[in-house]
Design a protein around this motif. Structure first.
Motif, short mmCIF file in Angstrom:
data_model
loop_
_atom_site.label_atom_id
_atom_site.label_comp_id
_atom_site.label_asym_id
_atom_site.label_seq_id
_atom_site.Cartn_x
_atom_site.Cartn_y
_atom_site.Cartn_z
N THR A 67 -23.40 6.74 7.28
CA THR A 67 -22.34 7.62 6.78
C THR A 67 -22.95 8.82 6.06
N ILE A 68 -22.19 9.89 6.01
CA ILE A 68 -22.67 11.09 5.30
C ILE A 68 -22.83 10.80 3.81
N LYS A 69 -21.93 9.99 3.27
CA LYS A 69 -22.02 9.62 1.86
C LYS A 69 -23.34 8.90 1.59
N GLU A 70 -23.67 7.94 2.46
CA GLU A 70 -24.90 7.16 2.31
C GLU A 70 -26.12 8.05 2.44
N LEU A 71 -26.10 8.92 3.44
CA LEU A 71 -27.25 9.81 3.65
C LEU A 71 -27.42 10.76 2.47
N ALA A 72 -26.31 11.30 1.97
CA ALA A 72 -26.37 12.23 0.84
C ALA A 72 -26.94 11.54 -0.40
N GLN A 73 -26.53 10.30 -0.63
CA GLN A 73 -27.06 9.56 -1.77
C GLN A 73 -28.56 9.33 -1.61
N ARG A 74 -28.98 8.98 -0.39
CA ARG A 74 -30.41 8.74 -0.14
C ARG A 74 -31.21 10.03 -0.33
N ALA A 75 -30.62 11.17 0.05
CA ALA A 75 -31.31 12.46 -0.08
C ALA A 75 -31.15 13.09 -1.45
N ASP A 76 -30.35 12.43 -2.32
CA ASP A 76 -30.08 12.93 -3.68
C ASP A 76 -29.41 14.30 -3.66
N ILE A 77 -28.40 14.41 -2.80
CA ILE A 77 -27.57 15.62 -2.74
C ILE A 77 -26.11 15.19 -2.69
N ASP A 78 -25.18 16.15 -2.76
CA ASP A 78 -23.77 15.80 -2.60
C ASP A 78 -23.31 16.11 -1.18
N ARG A 79 -22.13 15.62 -0.82
CA ARG A 79 -21.63 15.81 0.54
C ARG A 79 -21.47 17.29 0.88
N LYS A 80 -21.05 18.07 -0.09
CA LYS A 80 -20.86 19.50 0.15
C LYS A 80 -22.18 20.16 0.58
N THR A 81 -23.26 19.76 -0.05
CA THR A 81 -24.57 20.32 0.30
C THR A 81 -24.96 19.93 1.72
N PHE A 82 -24.66 18.68 2.08
CA PHE A 82 -24.95 18.25 3.45
C PHE A 82 -24.25 19.16 4.45
N TYR A 83 -22.96 19.44 4.21
CA TYR A 83 -22.18 20.23 5.16
C TYR A 83 -22.58 21.70 5.19
N LEU A 84 -23.35 22.13 4.22
CA LEU A 84 -23.89 23.49 4.27
C LEU A 84 -24.95 23.62 5.35
N HIS A 85 -25.53 22.48 5.74
CA HIS A 85 -26.64 22.49 6.69
C HIS A 85 -26.30 21.84 8.03
N TYR A 86 -25.43 20.85 8.02
CA TYR A 86 -25.11 20.11 9.24
C TYR A 86 -23.61 19.81 9.30
N LYS A 87 -23.12 19.68 10.54
CA LYS A 87 -21.72 19.35 10.73
C LYS A 87 -21.50 17.85 10.78
N SER A 88 -22.52 17.10 11.19
CA SER A 88 -22.38 15.66 11.34
C SER A 88 -23.75 14.99 11.29
N ILE A 89 -23.75 13.66 11.25
CA ILE A 89 -25.00 12.90 11.28
C ILE A 89 -25.74 13.17 12.59
N PHE A 90 -24.98 13.26 13.68
CA PHE A 90 -25.61 13.49 14.99
C PHE A 90 -26.29 14.85 15.05
N ASP A 91 -25.81 15.81 14.28
CA ASP A 91 -26.45 17.13 14.25
C ASP A 91 -27.89 17.04 13.72
#
Length: 204
Positions: free
Chosen positions: A37-61
């Motif tokens: 999940t994006i939530k899980e990945l964001a926690q592992r990367a020590d970022i928030d979900r919003k930051t993830f979406y600044l760079h990628y649209k999905s996990i598959f991206d």
């Protein structure tokens, strides 16, 4: 082959993407991609979900970007090879591919052993075939090789080489240097007729 050029990232963005990709690589070793999940990945990367979406649209991206970079590197290696010379030696090319795989062998092993990531093998084969076709097709006019034969040669060489590396990834106890040597021999044997017909067009 033309590559897409992304907008240049600053150092902070590069570091953030690096953390996302490191987290993704770690998670994909633990579970299938559809369970990440994006939530899980964001926690592992020590970022928030919003930051993830600044760079990628999905996990598959994230996976797509990693595989596209790998294929781009392989393509660049093939582009730099002097295929159309009588002294061409494919071994250095495959040693470079070895070095690329050795940057993260566990990750590529994960892609190889799971049927879920068969598209990665298909893309690798298609990439190698396209580069071989592109290299040789410009010289068809002076060779005795038809476009149909060229396509068949490229399919044979690309399929064989891809299968060898997938086999190594499934069995990492194999000697990677031997894999490179076998890939070199396959590419030499399969492409020799094309090279000879281009270098010696009068022998048609």
């Amino acid at each position: 082959m033309q590559q897409k050029h992304e907008k240049k990232l600053d150092r902070r963005q590069i570091r953030t993407k690096g953390r996302i990709r490191d987290a993704f690589t770690a998670l994909i070793m633990e579970k299938n991609i559809e369970k990440i999940t994006i939530k899980e990945l964001a926690q592992r990367a020590d970022i928030d979900r919003k930051t993830f979406y600044l760079h990628y649209k999905s996990i598959f991206d994230v996976l797509t970007e990693i595989q596209d970079e790998f294929l781009g590197c392989v393509g660049q290696m093939v582009e730099e090879c002097e295929l159309l010379t009588s002294s061409f030696d494919a071994l250095p090319l495959f040693r470079k591919i070895n070095d690329l795989l050795n940057q993260n062998p566990a990750f590529y092993h994960r892609l190889a052993v799971s049927d879920q990531y068969g598209f990665f093998h298909d893309k690798l084969k298609a990439c190698m075939k396209a580069f071989f076709n592109e290299k040789y097709s410009e010289h068809l006019a002076v060779s005795s090789v038809s476009p149909v034969k060229l396509n068949l040669y490229s399919e044979y060489v690309a399929s064989g080489i891809t299968a060898l590396y997938v086999e190594w990834l499934k069995h990492p106890e194999f000697d990677l240097e031997e894999v490179a040597e076998a890939a070199s021999e396959i590419s030499y044997g399969g492409g020799r007729a094309v090279i000879d017909s281009i270098l010696n067009p009068t022998n048609r």
